[in-house]
Scaffold this active site. Sequence first.
Site, mmCIF file in Angstrom:
data_model
loop_
_atom_site.group_PDB
_atom_site.id
_atom_site.type_symbol
_atom_site.label_atom_id
_atom_site.label_comp_id
_atom_site.label_asym_id
_atom_site.label_seq_id
_atom_site.Cartn_x
_atom_site.Cartn_y
_atom_site.Cartn_z
ATOM 1 N N HIS A 1 7.315 7.316 -46.997
ATOM 2 C CA HIS A 1 8.740 7.677 -47.055
ATOM 3 C C HIS A 1 9.253 8.308 -45.764
ATOM 4 O O HIS A 1 10.410 8.098 -45.392
ATOM 5 C CB HIS A 1 8.999 8.655 -48.203
ATOM 6 C CG HIS A 1 8.921 8.010 -49.561
ATOM 7 N ND1 HIS A 1 9.394 8.608 -50.705
ATOM 8 C CD2 HIS A 1 8.411 6.813 -49.944
ATOM 9 C CE1 HIS A 1 9.197 7.805 -51.748
ATOM 10 N NE2 HIS A 1 8.584 6.712 -51.316
ATOM 11 N N ASP B 1 -6.159 24.472 -32.733
ATOM 12 C CA ASP B 1 -6.447 25.745 -32.075
ATOM 13 C C ASP B 1 -7.778 26.235 -32.648
ATOM 14 O O ASP B 1 -8.455 25.498 -33.395
ATOM 15 C CB ASP B 1 -5.278 26.743 -32.248
ATOM 16 C CG ASP B 1 -5.184 27.303 -33.667
ATOM 17 O OD1 ASP B 1 -5.901 26.828 -34.566
ATOM 18 O OD2 ASP B 1 -4.370 28.222 -33.871
ATOM 19 N N HIS B 2 -8.130 27.489 -32.322
ATOM 20 C CA HIS B 2 -9.413 28.029 -32.794
ATOM 21 C C HIS B 2 -9.468 28.101 -34.323
ATOM 22 O O HIS B 2 -10.517 27.908 -34.911
ATOM 23 C CB HIS B 2 -9.651 29.417 -32.180
ATOM 24 C CG HIS B 2 -8.495 30.354 -32.383
ATOM 25 N ND1 HIS B 2 -7.296 30.182 -31.725
ATOM 26 C CD2 HIS B 2 -8.326 31.423 -33.204
ATOM 27 C CE1 HIS B 2 -6.450 31.137 -32.115
ATOM 28 N NE2 HIS B 2 -7.049 31.892 -33.008
ATOM 29 N N ARG C 1 15.360 1.931 -47.745
ATOM 30 C CA ARG C 1 16.304 3.057 -47.818
ATOM 31 C C ARG C 1 15.851 4.258 -46.989
ATOM 32 O O ARG C 1 16.667 5.078 -46.569
ATOM 33 C CB ARG C 1 16.525 3.473 -49.279
ATOM 34 C CG ARG C 1 15.316 4.103 -49.945
ATOM 35 C CD ARG C 1 15.521 4.296 -51.442
ATOM 36 N NE ARG C 1 14.451 5.039 -52.071
ATOM 37 C CZ ARG C 1 13.260 4.534 -52.400
ATOM 38 N NH1 ARG C 1 12.984 3.269 -52.138
ATOM 39 N NH2 ARG C 1 12.345 5.286 -52.985
ATOM 40 N N HIS C 2 14.541 4.355 -46.723
ATOM 41 C CA HIS C 2 14.039 5.514 -45.979
ATOM 42 C C HIS C 2 14.412 5.445 -44.500
ATOM 43 O O HIS C 2 14.521 6.478 -43.848
ATOM 44 C CB HIS C 2 12.520 5.616 -46.133
ATOM 45 C CG HIS C 2 12.104 5.718 -47.565
ATOM 46 N ND1 HIS C 2 12.432 6.796 -48.364
ATOM 47 C CD2 HIS C 2 11.445 4.844 -48.368
ATOM 48 C CE1 HIS C 2 11.975 6.598 -49.587
ATOM 49 N NE2 HIS C 2 11.366 5.418 -49.619
ATOM 50 N N CYS D 1 -4.332 23.979 -37.383
ATOM 51 C CA CYS D 1 -4.478 25.394 -37.025
ATOM 52 C C CYS D 1 -4.936 26.116 -38.294
ATOM 53 O O CYS D 1 -5.349 25.450 -39.246
ATOM 54 C CB CYS D 1 -3.191 25.971 -36.422
ATOM 55 S SG CYS D 1 -1.750 25.975 -37.501
ATOM 56 N N GLY D 2 -4.869 27.431 -38.318
ATOM 57 C CA GLY D 2 -5.375 28.156 -39.479
ATOM 58 C C GLY D 2 -4.670 27.753 -40.762
ATOM 59 O O GLY D 2 -5.292 27.347 -41.743
ATOM 60 N N THR D 3 -3.351 27.844 -40.739
ATOM 61 C CA THR D 3 -2.556 27.476 -41.924
ATOM 62 C C THR D 3 -1.908 26.106 -41.803
ATOM 63 O O THR D 3 -1.443 25.556 -42.800
ATOM 64 C CB THR D 3 -1.406 28.484 -42.111
ATOM 65 O OG1 THR D 3 -0.617 28.477 -40.912
ATOM 66 C CG2 THR D 3 -1.932 29.892 -42.388
ATOM 67 N N GLY D 4 -1.789 25.618 -40.595
ATOM 68 C CA GLY D 4 -1.028 24.386 -40.334
ATOM 69 C C GLY D 4 0.441 24.669 -40.044
ATOM 70 O O GLY D 4 1.159 23.798 -39.562
ATOM 71 N N ILE D 5 0.870 25.895 -40.316
ATOM 72 C CA ILE D 5 2.298 26.211 -40.186
ATOM 73 C C ILE D 5 2.734 26.228 -38.715
ATOM 74 O O ILE D 5 3.728 25.589 -38.338
ATOM 75 C CB ILE D 5 2.624 27.553 -40.885
ATOM 76 C CG1 ILE D 5 2.370 27.438 -42.396
ATOM 77 C CG2 ILE D 5 4.077 27.956 -40.631
ATOM 78 C CD1 ILE D 5 2.413 28.765 -43.141
ATOM 79 N N GLY D 6 2.006 26.951 -37.898
ATOM 80 C CA GLY D 6 2.380 27.042 -36.479
ATOM 81 C C GLY D 6 2.384 25.676 -35.811
ATOM 82 O O GLY D 6 3.340 25.324 -35.090
#
Length: 148
Positions: free
Chosen positions: A100, A10-11, A134-135, A67-72
């Site tokens: 992993h 995004d922006h 195992r992963h 994005c700004g934080t990566g969270i969204g």
Amino acid sequence: MQGKIALGSDHGGFELKEAIRKNFEEKKVAYEDYGCFNLESVDYPDIAFRVGESVAEKKHPLGILICGTGIGMSIAANKVTGIRAALVADCYSAKMAREHNDSNILVLGGRVLGQGLALDIVDTFLKAEFTGGRHSGRLKKISDRERC
Ligand code: RB5
């Protein structure tokens, strides 16, 4: 790596996406840019779903969302069935996300990370490979849940 890396922001992530894109051009890494293409405000879910669906459909082996934080972007991308998006801010986690978690989308915070670190994280993520073993069983528990 076969195929093009899907890139999207995004922006809030546009400037870092451009830095990654230019780095890919220099290193001749194949990519497809899903936008955004300037600093005008856009809604991150639109880009996250576009990139997420194209990766889930195997049009691309891996994707990168910013994005700004990566969270969204990470919340939205992980709503797409088959996507394992990892929000990463260090090289060790970038390596583990592939080895992993078989993460297929790397998510970065454009307003959080310096460019040098972000480029190293991208490089680490693209070079690492899923180690299986195992992963695999753990990932199957996640995909089984998606089908419920
Ligand atoms: C946009 O201002 C910002 O909210 C977005 O880039 C992202 O950080 C959301 O998680």
